[in-house]
Design an enzyme around this catalytic site. Sequence first.
Site, PDB file in Angstrom:
ATOM      1  N   GLY A  53     -86.816 -67.517  75.667  1.00  0.00           N
ATOM      2  CA  GLY A  53     -87.915 -67.534  76.578  1.00  0.00           C
ATOM      3  C   GLY A  53     -88.208 -66.242  77.105  1.00  0.00           C
ATOM      4  O   GLY A  53     -88.229 -65.212  76.660  1.00  0.00           O
ATOM      5  N   CYS A  92     -81.154 -65.266  72.933  1.00  0.00           N
ATOM      6  CA  CYS A  92     -82.154 -64.223  73.204  1.00  0.00           C
ATOM      7  C   CYS A  92     -82.342 -64.046  74.944  1.00  0.00           C
ATOM      8  O   CYS A  92     -81.340 -63.568  75.311  1.00  0.00           O
ATOM      9  CB  CYS A  92     -83.297 -64.656  72.690  1.00  0.00           C
ATOM     10  N   ARG A 104     -88.855 -60.501  70.042  1.00  0.00           N
ATOM     11  CA  ARG A 104     -88.847 -59.446  71.272  1.00  0.00           C
ATOM     12  C   ARG A 104     -87.295 -59.528  71.787  1.00  0.00           C
ATOM     13  O   ARG A 104     -86.919 -59.767  72.946  1.00  0.00           O
ATOM     14  CB  ARG A 104     -89.810 -59.826  72.544  1.00  0.00           C
ATOM     15  N   HIS A 130     -82.631 -66.473  67.281  1.00  0.00           N
ATOM     16  CA  HIS A 130     -82.982 -68.036  67.421  1.00  0.00           C
ATOM     17  C   HIS A 130     -82.489 -68.898  66.494  1.00  0.00           C
ATOM     18  O   HIS A 130     -83.382 -69.329  65.553  1.00  0.00           O
ATOM     19  CB  HIS A 130     -84.492 -67.912  67.796  1.00  0.00           C
ATOM     20  N   GLU A 151     -82.048 -72.017  66.627  1.00  0.00           N
ATOM     21  CA  GLU A 151     -82.987 -73.322  66.722  1.00  0.00           C
ATOM     22  C   GLU A 151     -84.332 -73.042  65.891  1.00  0.00           C
ATOM     23  O   GLU A 151     -84.962 -74.145  65.743  1.00  0.00           O
ATOM     24  CB  GLU A 151     -83.056 -73.512  68.117  1.00  0.00           C
TER      25      GLU A 151
END
Length: 222
Positions: free
Chosen positions: A61, A94, A155, A200, A202
């Site tokens: 996020g 992340c 990112r 990630h 997921e």
Amino acid sequence: MNQKCIGVLALQGAFIEHVHHLERCVDKYGLQFYNGVTIKIITVRTKEELWQCDGLVIPGGESTAMSLIAQRTGFYDDLYKFVHNSQNSIWGTCAGLIFISEILSNEKDLVKTLQLLHVKVKRNAFGRQAQSFTQECDFSSFIDGCVDFPATFIRAPVIEEILDNDTVEILFRLNKPDSPQDGLIVAVKQNDNVLATSFHPELAEDDLRFHDYFIRHFILKI
Ligand SMILES: NC(=O)CC[C@H](N)C(=O)O
């Protein structure tokens, strides 16, 4: 009852994808493969929810927003205590990796981290959103037979320095021959209860191998 509860921090970011992946692991492998242990998955927004958990996934996020929300809602102190209890297992992906790290090498003042993972991290180390990428990675040195995991970097941060070699183990370095990104550290574990990934898992559609690894090795320790 032999039960473990895994929470996914849901203050901000890509938490629902983690919930779905963990739930699908439980549906797919469940009791038979998880040593007869029932696994419960919950989202975590309150202290009461947090303290029911044996493990916590901190999603991707925006780490600045995540730490700000945690501080403003008065949740930061409980999170700090929870992650620093070595009985609990923690996985940061992340922004989650950034949030659990000890030191940031850039934009330090923007994130009040939980100072759990003994590493120095650089935020946005691969550049902007447009430089995001998915790369097939060979994780078979720590996940049996997993030679082709599609790891997505958005990112993403990198781990610039391991601050304690006795507790932190490098799980994976990027393999990008002829690129300045070759050899960057993007996955580590600390002791047997903290996992951190720049990417990630997921977002790997229909690929539950990383979440299954977290459940087996960090929650159940099998
Ligand atoms: N996908 C992500 O979680 C991005 C992390 C974000 N760049 C941060 O600094 O928090």
